[in-house]
Design an enzyme around this catalytic site. Sequence first.
Site, mmCIF file in Angstrom:
data_model
loop_
_atom_site.group_PDB
_atom_site.id
_atom_site.type_symbol
_atom_site.label_atom_id
_atom_site.label_comp_id
_atom_site.label_asym_id
_atom_site.label_seq_id
_atom_site.Cartn_x
_atom_site.Cartn_y
_atom_site.Cartn_z
ATOM 1 N N GLU A 1 34.525 41.606 32.822
ATOM 2 C CA GLU A 1 34.561 40.446 32.008
ATOM 3 C C GLU A 1 34.663 39.074 32.913
ATOM 4 O O GLU A 1 34.493 38.150 32.159
ATOM 5 C CB GLU A 1 36.185 40.854 31.317
ATOM 6 C CG GLU A 1 36.163 41.906 30.512
ATOM 7 C CD GLU A 1 36.657 43.128 31.608
ATOM 8 O OE1 GLU A 1 37.711 42.915 32.192
ATOM 9 O OE2 GLU A 1 35.825 43.917 31.497
ATOM 10 N N ARG B 1 44.177 53.207 40.927
ATOM 11 C CA ARG B 1 45.241 53.823 40.314
ATOM 12 C C ARG B 1 44.591 55.436 39.766
ATOM 13 O O ARG B 1 45.185 56.297 39.539
ATOM 14 C CB ARG B 1 45.495 53.066 39.035
ATOM 15 C CG ARG B 1 46.316 51.801 39.474
ATOM 16 C CD ARG B 1 46.920 51.055 38.322
ATOM 17 N NE ARG B 1 45.878 50.748 37.524
ATOM 18 C CZ ARG B 1 45.117 49.408 37.647
ATOM 19 N NH1 ARG B 1 45.608 48.658 38.369
ATOM 20 N NH2 ARG B 1 44.449 49.215 36.764
#
Length: 175
Positions: free
Chosen positions: A95, A58
């Site tokens: 994560e 993006r």
Amino acid sequence: MNLKDFIRSIPDYPKKGILFRDITTLIKDEKAFAETINQIVQRSKNYKIDKIAAIESRGFVFASAVAYLLNKPFILLRKKNKLPADVHSIDFELEYGTATIEVHKDSFKKNDKVLIIDDLIATGGTAEAAAKLIETSGATVVAFIFVINLYDLGGCKNLIDKNYLVENLIEFPGH
């Protein structure tokens, strides 16, 4: 124009407990997208830069338009095995696991001054890896500009603590 009004929030995506900040609603509105690009261009003019880099994928949407308007080379920082020539690569923690980003070895010259643009910063792991990847090439990261900062996840603070200059256009909580 308040750019926050053009960000859609989607609860429990991509998994339960995540509030996803969706930029597709911003880029599909031509005025909001133009305003976003114009704001990034204005902030970019505060730095002496040779090249603009963006993190897949993006970040490419914003950085390519900014590079065009500033007449600067645009460098792709890609996921593993997406670039055809010799690459520098770096592994980093997410994560939920590990990832790798790469850049062509001939993308940067020693002492190039690079601006990194991305759509969003959360914990900062990907952004920090991007900086290290660029520095491996002998270039210098001048600053980061993000469209969105998820301020309570600490990514901007993490980069600032490592002496990087960081800007963002809008902020949201990450939870």
